[in-house]
Write an enzyme that holds these catalytic residues in place. Structure first.
Site, mmCIF file in Angstrom:
data_model
loop_
_atom_site.group_PDB
_atom_site.id
_atom_site.type_symbol
_atom_site.label_atom_id
_atom_site.label_comp_id
_atom_site.label_asym_id
_atom_site.label_seq_id
_atom_site.Cartn_x
_atom_site.Cartn_y
_atom_site.Cartn_z
ATOM 1 N N HIS A 73 -5.423 -1.163 -5.014
ATOM 2 C CA HIS A 73 -5.904 -0.070 -4.162
ATOM 3 C C HIS A 73 -6.702 0.895 -5.018
ATOM 4 C CE1 HIS A 73 -2.524 -1.716 -1.859
ATOM 5 N NE2 HIS A 73 -3.273 -1.411 -0.816
ATOM 6 N N HIS A 100 -8.519 -0.967 0.122
ATOM 7 C CA HIS A 100 -7.587 -2.069 -0.112
ATOM 8 C C HIS A 100 -8.420 -3.266 -0.568
ATOM 9 C CE1 HIS A 100 -4.424 -0.220 2.635
ATOM 10 N NE2 HIS A 100 -5.533 0.390 3.035
ATOM 11 N N ARG A 146 7.223 -11.357 5.012
ATOM 12 C CA ARG A 146 6.807 -11.182 6.402
ATOM 13 C C ARG A 146 7.463 -12.261 7.251
ATOM 14 N NH1 ARG A 146 0.284 -10.240 5.323
ATOM 15 N NH2 ARG A 146 0.542 -8.495 3.875
ATOM 16 N N CYS A 199 0.797 -1.236 0.000
ATOM 17 C CA CYS A 199 0.000 0.000 0.000
ATOM 18 C C CYS A 199 0.832 1.291 0.000
ATOM 19 C CB CYS A 199 -1.019 -0.006 1.128
ATOM 20 S SG CYS A 199 -0.703 -1.100 2.477
ATOM 21 N N GLN A 212 1.022 -11.020 -3.876
ATOM 22 C CA GLN A 212 -0.400 -10.699 -3.784
ATOM 23 C C GLN A 212 -0.891 -10.083 -5.089
ATOM 24 O OE1 GLN A 212 0.232 -7.941 -0.475
ATOM 25 N NE2 GLN A 212 -1.120 -9.194 0.781
ATOM 26 N N ASP A 257 -2.514 -7.454 -5.539
ATOM 27 C CA ASP A 257 -2.862 -6.364 -4.628
ATOM 28 C C ASP A 257 -3.370 -5.158 -5.406
ATOM 29 O OD1 ASP A 257 -3.192 -5.293 -2.174
ATOM 30 O OD2 ASP A 257 -1.079 -5.078 -1.693
ATOM 31 N N LYS A 309 -14.621 -3.785 6.924
ATOM 32 C CA LYS A 309 -14.141 -4.640 5.844
ATOM 33 C C LYS A 309 -15.154 -5.735 5.521
ATOM 34 C CE LYS A 309 -11.643 -7.743 8.999
ATOM 35 N NZ LYS A 309 -10.372 -8.441 9.282
#
Length: 658
Positions: free
Chosen positions: A408, A533, A386, A357, A404, A406, A487
């Site tokens: 946004h 997200h 991670r 992000c 990911q 991912d 969420k």
């Protein structure tokens, strides 16, 4: 006076302290009989826990999912008592024994090593306690008494030290000769634990820290009914057959090598094909939906992560590296000449990104944005890292490095609902493409949150209205939102009914504020955009792990690493097999020719083991007729077909992702 509010809003009054059992009896005798606990003011308690203050209550019976936590926590104590009886009350030291999503476990420091062969003996001892219906009893004690009771149990003393001073200390008795440091809750007596099974034995470091002693962990499960236990054990056996780690090795899909580091995935050619096919489809779908593909670096300055808040909330799960600025006269440390302390002090600290992000935010901030520009949808296949404890790593499902899909979205508040619906439409397309069922949960404002209550209400309503307008069923999970916004979480169900973490949509008030994100509105004033997200698959590694187990390794033809194998019945027909191979290859089929000098039966069994969707067997008749005999892994023997007929069939199957 203790005033108890029931789920329907009605209230019961008691002159002094009461219990769940007493409250249930006031409502209905049947409820009093079936009550196993309650949720009181948000906390799970058992039927005899004294209730000394007013509050809201919901009675729990075996029909409620929360009841399994009570049952399984009780079964863990039952296990601990049995182990102490068998291996010596003073010799056995107890660690922790919680309920889990699928059962329970207990950690033991034992004088002997135990194996799965010992589990029936332990189960038999547990059955004796069950038949005796030994009662569970809660007792609140002083810290001094607790230290005396557990003076020979070092692990319990450490747990006692971790209990905040303002909290009471309680133990639970099981019968008259076993007690454990425990907050509860538990069932009334061991006789209620009617259907249980010990499953396995494993090693586990105390508190999950490899610097501590390795304890012996016994896993088990428990249900209210024997039929439910039998169904679970059947699913467990089926799950073993589908284990993605076993199938990953059998099908040569991926590897994880200690030489490179735990939790880091290497995709072998077969696995790379599956991943590439999925990524190509995902990228094409993003493009159709108005996303712009971006790339962001793998490492960024630590200060950026401090600004985003990840450093404060997440740094224990992050990897950091020192970077020493140098010119031609200076040098970086190496194996021969390591960095000095002074050089490390001068180093700029960078973080290997755990999330994507902040990178997307920097691209948004790179220019002035107008209300006309919004919504802006960024997307990348972002590889993140991670730190996960080595004991928690699990094949593709829990790793240290993963990618990911991912995305946004930066949008105006009035666009939020429509953007959520667009993401939900995409998620539904994904789930239907892979034939996956799902459960939708909406997480609302937790106790600790940022932003205004008005903003939270707007965002939460947008999530719920987006779902309602599309006709989705969903569950509200109170307080389960992130601290930065509400969420939608979608739990994916595989072929045997297990739930997997799946797609997510999260509304964020935190990062737009921290990074001062703005757009110029119609009135010329700067306004704050809403940030969404969203991940459609989430971790590609975990998603492929899910697919391996969901399909039991037999991938749909469009994903299969090898879509068809040609098997000549003898070397005499290799020339014709080569012709068939060339035509399939030209048509874009991932095809393999098994030209090994071996019997046809052996080749067929090998193709079955490799889970190849189609076998094309060619011999004298097929050569003469210019055909192939088709065997489908899913449909069985399909008989003799003209080659073009088979090509039409498999190409349609691939195109439609059947």
């Amino acid at each position: 006076m203790v005033v108890i509010e029931l789920p329907d809003g009605s209230k019961l009054e008691f002159q002094g302290p009461t219990t769940v059992k007493e409250i249930a009896g006031k409502i209905a005798k049947s409820l009093e009989k079936n009550a196993v606990g309650a949720v009181f003011n948000g906390e799970l308690i058992d039927v005899h826990t004294p209730i000394t203050e007013s509050g809201r209550i919901r009675i729990i019976t075996p029909k409620d999912p929360e009841s399994l936590e009570i049952l399984r926590h009780s079964a863990a104590h039952l296990l601990a008592k049995a182990v102490k009886k068998l291996y010596g009350n003073n010799e056995v030291k107890l660690g922790i024994g919680p309920a889990t999503q699928e059962g329970f476990y207990y950690d033991f420091d034992l004088p002997v090593s135990i194996s799965e062969e010992d589990l029936p003996k332990i189960e038999a001892e547990m059955e004796k306690i069950v038949k005796a219906k030994e009662p569970f009893r809660r007792e609140v004690i002083s810290r001094e008494k607790a230290r005396e009771l557990f003076k020979n149990d070092p692990y319990k003393l450490k747990l006692l030290e971790s209990i905040p001073e303002e909290e009471e200390v309680s133990i639970y008795w099981l019968g008259e000769d076993f007690f454990d440091l425990c907050k509860g809750p538990h069932v009334e007596h061991a006789g209620q634990i009617k259907a249980f099974k010990l499953l396995s034995v494993a090693g586990a470091y105390w508190r999950g820290d490899s610097r501590n002693k390795m304890l012996q962990r016994i896993y088990g499960t428990a249900f209210w009914k024997k039929k439910e236990l039998e169904e679970f054990l059947h699913r467990l056996e089926e799950a073993k057959k589908r284990d993605h780690r076993v199938l990953g090795k059998q099908l040569d899909l991926f590897g994880i090598y200690e030489e490179a580091g735990p939790g880091l995935v290497f995709w072998h050619p077969n696995g790379a094909i599956i991943r590439q096919e999925i990524e190509q489809w995902v990228e094409e779908e993003h493009r159709k939906r108005g996303y712009q593909r971006i790339y962001t670096p793998h490492i960024m300055k630590a200060d950026l992560w401090k600004r985003s808040g990840h450093y404060n909330f997440y740094r224990e799960n992050m990897f950091f590296v020192p970077v020493v600025e140098h010119d031609e006269e200076e040098r970086l440390g190496n194996d021969e000449v390591p960095l000095t302390c002074s050089e490390i002090e001068k180093a700029h600290w960078y973080a290997v990104k755990p999330m994507n992000c902040p990178g997307h935010i920097l691209i948004y901030k790179s220019q002035v944005r107008s209300y006309r520009d919004l919504p802006i949808r960024f997307f990348e296949f972002g590889t993140v890292y991670r730190y996960e404890k080595s004991g928690s790593l699990h094949g593709l499902l829990r790793v240290r490095g993963f990618t990911q899909d991912d995305g946004h979205i930066f949008c105006r508040p009035d666009q939020l609902k429509e953007e959520i619906q667009g993401v939900m439409d995409y998620i539904m397309d994904l789930l239907s493409t892979f034939k996956l069922d799902y459960v939708i949960n909406v997480g609302t404002r937790p106790e600790k949150f940022i932003g205004t209550e008005e903003a939270w209400e707007h965002a939460t309503n947008a999530l719920i209205e987006a779902l309602k307008e599309r006709g989705f069923e969903y569950n509200i999970v109170e307080g389960d939102g992130a601290f930065y916004g509400p969420k939608i979480d979608i739990a994916v169900l595989d072929a045997i009914g297990r739930k997997w973490d799946g797609p997510t949509i999260q509304v964020d008030f935190n990062l737009p504020e921290r990074f001062d994100l703005t757009y110029v509105d119609r009135d010329g004033q700067k306004k704050r955009p809403v940030m969404v997200h969203r991940a459609i698959m989430g971790s590609i590694e975990r998603f492929i792990g899910l697919l391996i187990e969901h399909y039991a390794g037999l991938f749909p033809t469009w994903l299969a690493p090898v879509q068809a194998v040609i098997i000549p019945v003898s070397d005499k027909y290799l020339d014709y097999a080569d012709e068939v191979y060339a035509k399939l290859k030209e048509a874009g089929i991932r095809v393999k020719l098994d030209d090994e000098s071996a019997k046809v039966g052996y080749k067929i069994r090998k193709a079955e083991t490799q889970k190849i969707p189609y076998m094309l067997i060619v011999g004298e008749r097929e050569k003469e007729n210019q055909t192939v005999s088709v065997r489908s892994k899913r449909e069985g023997d399909l008989g003799e077909m003209e080659l073009q007929q088979f090509l039409d069939k498999i190409l349609t199957e691939i195109k439609e992702k059947a």
